[in-house]
Each structure stands twice: as structure tokens, then as C-alpha cells.
Scaffold this motif. Structure first.
Motif, PDB file in Angstrom:
ATOM      1  N   LYS A  14      22.583  65.072  36.473  1.00  0.00           N
ATOM      2  CA  LYS A  14      22.870  63.690  36.866  1.00  0.00           C
ATOM      3  C   LYS A  14      21.674  62.793  36.574  1.00  0.00           C
ATOM      4  CE  LYS A  14      24.237  60.891  40.881  1.00  0.00           C
ATOM      5  NZ  LYS A  14      24.622  60.936  42.310  1.00  0.00           N
ATOM      6  N   LEU A  16      21.344  62.188  32.800  1.00  0.00           N
ATOM      7  CA  LEU A  16      22.345  61.247  32.286  1.00  0.00           C
ATOM      8  C   LEU A  16      21.986  59.810  32.648  1.00  0.00           C
ATOM      9  CD1 LEU A  16      25.569  63.314  33.037  1.00  0.00           C
ATOM     10  CD2 LEU A  16      24.761  62.660  30.762  1.00  0.00           C
ATOM     11  N   LEU A  18      23.415  56.398  30.571  1.00  0.00           N
ATOM     12  CA  LEU A  18      24.870  56.523  30.570  1.00  0.00           C
ATOM     13  C   LEU A  18      25.522  55.250  31.096  1.00  0.00           C
ATOM     14  CD1 LEU A  18      27.390  58.342  30.202  1.00  0.00           C
ATOM     15  CD2 LEU A  18      27.090  59.055  32.580  1.00  0.00           C
ATOM     16  N   ASP A  28      29.357  52.521  30.514  1.00  0.00           N
ATOM     17  CA  ASP A  28      30.741  52.408  30.052  1.00  0.00           C
ATOM     18  C   ASP A  28      30.805  52.367  28.525  1.00  0.00           C
ATOM     19  OD1 ASP A  28      31.303  52.173  32.723  1.00  0.00           O
ATOM     20  OD2 ASP A  28      31.998  50.094  32.648  1.00  0.00           O
ATOM     21  N   PHE A  72      31.380  65.127  32.940  1.00  0.00           N
ATOM     22  CA  PHE A  72      32.356  64.098  33.289  1.00  0.00           C
ATOM     23  C   PHE A  72      32.637  64.034  34.790  1.00  0.00           C
ATOM     24  CE2 PHE A  72      32.967  64.839  28.761  1.00  0.00           C
ATOM     25  CZ  PHE A  72      32.796  63.529  28.311  1.00  0.00           C
ATOM     26  N   ALA A  85      29.985  61.553  35.500  1.00  0.00           N
ATOM     27  CA  ALA A  85      30.389  60.221  35.026  1.00  0.00           C
ATOM     28  C   ALA A  85      31.393  59.593  35.990  1.00  0.00           C
ATOM     29  CB  ALA A  85      30.992  60.325  33.629  1.00  0.00           C
ATOM     30  N   ILE A 105      31.599  55.504  35.867  1.00  0.00           N
ATOM     31  CA  ILE A 105      31.568  55.166  34.439  1.00  0.00           C
ATOM     32  C   ILE A 105      32.985  55.202  33.879  1.00  0.00           C
ATOM     33  CG2 ILE A 105      30.637  55.809  32.186  1.00  0.00           C
ATOM     34  CD1 ILE A 105      28.514  54.864  34.161  1.00  0.00           C
ATOM     35  N   LEU A 114      34.803  56.232  28.310  1.00  0.00           N
ATOM     36  CA  LEU A 114      33.990  57.104  27.464  1.00  0.00           C
ATOM     37  C   LEU A 114      34.817  57.723  26.345  1.00  0.00           C
ATOM     38  CD1 LEU A 114      31.987  58.969  30.254  1.00  0.00           C
ATOM     39  CD2 LEU A 114      31.157  57.098  28.802  1.00  0.00           C
ATOM     40  N   THR A 137      38.092  57.376  33.082  1.00  0.00           N
ATOM     41  CA  THR A 137      36.711  57.815  32.874  1.00  0.00           C
ATOM     42  C   THR A 137      36.512  58.135  31.395  1.00  0.00           C
ATOM     43  OG1 THR A 137      36.624  58.756  35.105  1.00  0.00           O
ATOM     44  CG2 THR A 137      34.947  59.488  33.539  1.00  0.00           C
TER      45      THR A 137
END
Length: 518
Positions: A61, A64, A69, A71, A92, A95, A100, A103, A125
């Protein structure tokens, strides 16, 4: 057809734009020539990285977030962990937790374990997938549920797309069975060993940010370096990358089916009689039941004639390793490993080497190693009477398979499709393939349990097997034989909605896949 659709050189109508980006219709084998330069990621600076070389961060995490990270980004992963992968799913999960959206997932392949991502496709997502798709994700796409259009590429086509800048990877999250804190990594050791990391090579070199995830962090330097740390931004240690029994699982047993064994034996006999296999030949092996049986019969031919295979290209299993050990194969070049015997061989045998996808399958490169291969045997879901091949959709129209390296292999000197005449009482030889994945001019021989069809373009092969006693027939004859046994099935029904596009090895659009009518 709409104004923005064009009929390509294969006679298929394809859109001129996919997901808002212009595309080039298929122009024919070797006809499309790129004119731009290779894509290059932003130039980094050592001043932005720790002077002590330690790039480890506390969690995936955190990595990322530090990688930026947001959108709409493109996230890539590789599939060496196969159906044992947990890393792509975890990316994911994070994410979704961060809120987010939109992707693009760009895997080298997906597996049933990635059905975990379907809720993220549903909630936005992930907007769409570009990559080889298998099983549940393919069916999800066929039902018209993906928000944008999926793009299907071969393994080599994926390398081409990254190199050419057709797909620009924002963050590559690469699972590495062994790594050090600088980012040097390999697949040879550790509890999640995959043998090689060939599919990760192009992502690591072209992505804007690269995260190495490992469950076996070792002291610097991690040797050998299948991934070099100078391409890596962050290193993350996790408890485990995946499930080892599923990483090395799958179809790696010789078929026991009498019909399929007959197909394998006929294929081997044809290759010997026609001179396709010979002393010093180069072959490509597969890991399916028929392919493994063909390898077994080829091994017998080599021993009988005191011949040696100069190079075996894998996906490697213990059957190729046995040939290397007893001297009937001189070298193995390896892009994917399917069992622990192959991993052991990579670690111990200097003639068994890791090989990148760029070096064999990238059509936009300086020479095509695939065209140096004397023989490759492949499968297919459908073959039509013009020798065109389909490997992604079934007779019911569902998108259930990835292209893999199939398209790239068609450039071998002799491409053989070895397959049963029918499956589940449904003929495999059809008038026209549901989805065009490979042009018939590149497919040389079809071998079934009830006969062998040689492409009329290969007059040399036709001459070589005359009087051999092999059951040579036309594809039309094989098709009629299958229909006399099974009948002629009804064609699948589709809506007008395009759910996926099939790219050719040069990045042009070969065909499209439509939503299955419910």
C-alpha cells in the motif's frame, strides 16, 4: 457498417478506434511497418533514491501511494505465478480501499484466481483489461459487463505494444520469488519459485514506476539478476506471493486419451517422414497433454536416429529436462516454467537458460527468432476450411482463453495444429472461425485422430509424405467427417456490442469479439 469501421486484409470488419484511441486495421502478414521510434519512460536520477541502495518500503500500500497511484492509471502484472497468484488481487484490493477508479489492468495473462477482481470491474475500480484472459474474466467480458473494450494480444504483441508506446504503464507491480533491497530479483529460489521472470522483463524496462514484491528477501546481491535493480523504484516484502502448489500446477501430464495419443503419434510420424525434425533442429514445446505426448514421441525419434535437438524453446517441463539430461537436446531457452524439475534444471544446468519474450516474440524487433524454429505444435478451439485459427472463443462464442504465444509461434518454419476432430460432440473444423486469431497462410498442417490435412500452399510437405501411408486428407473431408458424426451445430448468436478486440503481432486489429446474446 458504420463510417468508422473498415474491412481489414483478412476480410473482417474492425473499428478505427478502440477506447478512444485510433487503431490500424490488419494489413496482412508483414505488411504493416512502424515508422515511429521506441517509447521511453521518463529519465530517473540517482539523487531521488537512497544512497545506501535500500529501496524497501513497509507495505505494498505504501509503495503504491509513493508511486503516485491515481484514477485512470495503467497497472501491469505478470503471470509467472499462474493460478497461485495473490499479488495482482492484492494490488486492486488496495486500489479499492483507496477509492481509486478507472484503472486499466495490463496483465501478461489472467487465471481463474483473478475472478477475485470481478467486483472491482463491476464497481469501476478497474475499467477494462488489456491482456491474455482466461476463464471467468473472459466470460464476464463476453456477457458485455466490462465498462470498456478489452484488448487481446499475444505474448509478443504485448511486448510490441509496450515498446511502441501503444500501452504506457504507469505502475508495474512485479512479483519476484527472490529479491534484495536494491531491487535485483530472480525466480529461481524461494518458496514461490517460478524459475524465470521473462514476462516481467519488458514491464520493468518501460514502466514509469516499478515495484518489486517478494516473499524471499535476501542479502545484496541477489544472483543471478533476472531483474536488475536499476529499473526498480520500490521493494516490498510480503508473507507470501501465492500458492506454490498452484504456481507449479496445471496440465503437465501426458494425455491418457487413446484418441489424443493417436494425434500425438501421428504428429511425430509426420514430422519424421516429412523431414521437419532432423539432427540439429530447433523445436518449441508446450505443456498441454497432447503437446507433452508429442514431446515423448519426438524423444523416441531422436534416440532411434541418434539425432540431437539443437534448441528446445519452452514453456519447460520435466519432459524437456529429460532430453537435456540424456543429450538428445543440447540447449533449452526458457520463458516459462511448468514444474519443479525445470526450476532445478535452470539452477543446475548451464545449457538451460532464461530467455526474454522480447528476444523471441517481439515482431517489431531486428529479426524474428520464432521464424528460426523448425517445428511447433499448437492447439486451437476452431480451425476453418481456409486454415484460419481461433484460440480465444469457443463454439458458443464465449471468450474463455488467452492468445498466449500462439500467434507468435505461427511464424515457425512448420506450424502444426494438433487437435481432436470434435470436442463434446462439437466439430472443431468449421466453415469460418468465430474469431480470427491467426491467418491460414501461416498454418501448415492440421493433425487429428482421423486424418492429417496439409495446407495446399505447402506443396513441399505434400510431396514429401506421398506414399508414406499417413492418412492425408483435405480439411473439407475432415470437416464432413466430423459433421457426419456430430451433425452441424448452430452458430452462436451475438449482439452488436464489441466487447474485445484481437490484435495481430504487429499491433494492427485482426478481429473483434462481440457480446454473446443472452
Amino acid at each position: 457498417m458504420k463510417d468508422n469501421w473498415k474491412k481489414n486484409a483478412a476480410g473482417r470488419w474492425v473499428p478505427s478506434e478502440i477506447n478512444g484511441e485510433p487503431v490500424v486495421p490488419y494489413m496482412g502478414v508483414g505488411k504493416y511497418k512502424p515508422t515511429s521510434r521506441k517509447f521511453g519512460p521518463a529519465i530517473p536520477s540517482c539523487s531521488d533514491f537512497p544512497m545506501n541502495g535500500n529501496k524497501q518500503v513497509a507495505s505494498l500500500k505504501e509503495s503504491l501511494i509513493k508511486a503516485g497511484l491515481k484514477d485512470g492509471m495503467t497497472i501491469s502484472t505478470h503471470h509467472h505465478l499462474r493460478d497461485g497468484d495473490t499479488v495482482a488481487n492484492l494490488v486492486f484490493d488496495i486500489a479499492r480501499e483507496l477509492g481509486i477508479k478507472g484503472l486499466r489492468w495490463f496483465p501478461s495473462a489472467s487465471f481463474p484466481c483473478h475472478a477475485h477482481l470481478i467486483p472491482y470491474l463491476e464497481d469501476g475500480t478497474i475499467d477494462w483489461i488489456e491482456g491474455s484472459m482466461n476463464g471467468p474474466l473472459g466470460e464476464f467480458t463476453s456477457r458485455g459487463k466490462m465498462r470498456r473494450t478489452a484488448v487481446l494480444r499475444s505474448h509478443g504483441g504485448r511486448v510490441q505494444a509496450i515498446q511502441d508506446g501503444e500501452v504506457r504503464i504507469d505502475i508495474a507491480v512485479m512479483a519476484a520469488p527472490t529479491a534484495d533491497v536494491f531491487g535485483n530479483a530472480n525466480g529461481l529460489q524461494g518458496p514461490s519459485a517460478t524459475g524465470v521472470l521473462s514476462y516481467a522483463d519488458v514491464d520493468v524496462k518501460y514502466a514509469d514506476k516499478v515495484i518489486i514484491v517478494t516473499d524471499n528477501l535476501v542479502d545484496f546481491p541477489c544472483l543471478p539478476m533476472q531483474i536488475e535493480g536499476n529499473y526498480v523504484d520500490f521493494v516490498v516484502q510480503v508473507e507470501k506471493l501465492g500458492f506454490p502448489e498452484k504456481i507449479m500446477g496445471g496440465t503437465t501430464q501426458i494425455t491418457r486419451s487413446p484418441d489424443r495419443l493417436m494425434i500425438a503419434e501421428l504428429t511425430a510420424r509426420f514430422c519424421e517422414v516429412s523431414g521437419i525434425v532432423h539432427n540439429g533442429c530447433i523445436i518449441q514445446a508446450g505443456a498441454g497433454g497432447i503437446s507433452l505426448a508429442i514431446a515423448h514421441y519426438m524423444h523416441e525419434i531422436m534416440r532411434k536416429n541418434d539425432w540431437k535437438i539443437q534448441v528446445g524453446y519452452g514453456g519447460t517441463t520435466r519432459y524437456m529436462v529429460e532430453m537435456l539430461k540424456d543429450g538428445t537436446m543440447r540447449n533449452i531457452l526458457d520463458a516459462q516454467v511448468f514444474d519443479t524439475d525445470a526450476i532445478r534444471s535452470l539452477n543446475e544446468n548451464p545449457n538451460h537458460r532464461s530467455f526474454t519474450l522480447n528476444n523471441i516474440y517481439n515482431y517489431h524487433s531486428k529479426g524474428n527468432f520464432a521464424s528460426m524454429i523448425d517445428m511447433v505444435s499448437l492447439g486451437a478451439t476452431e480451425i476453418d476450411v481456409h486454415f484460419n485459427g481461433n484460440v480465444v472463443t469457443h463454439s458458443d462464442g464465449l471468450l474463455l482463453h488467452g492468445i498466449g504465444g500462439w500467434q507468435n509461434c505461427l511464424f515457425a518454419k512448420n506450424t502444426i495444429i494438433a487437435l481432436p476432430l470434435f470436442r463434446d460432440r462439437i466439430p472443431v473444423i468449421v466453415d469460418e472461425v468465430t474469431t480470427l486469431c491467426g491467418p491460414g497462410e501461416l498454418i501448415d498442417v492440421i493433425v487429428t485422430e482421423r486424418g492429417i490435412a496439409i495446407n495446399p500452399l505447402r506443396t513441399d510437405l505434400i510431396e514429401k509424405v506421398k506414399g508414406s501411408g499417413l492418412p492425408v486428407k483435405t480439411l473439407q473431408e475432415l470437416k464432413e467427417m466430423a459433421e457426419s458424426i456430430c451433425g452441424k451445430p448452430e452458430k452462436p448468436h451475438f449482439t452488436d456490442k464489441i466487447v474485445a478486440a484481437v490484435k495481430w503481432v504487429d499491433g494492427t486489429v485482426l478481429d473483434v469479439v462481440r457480446q454473446v446474446e443472452l
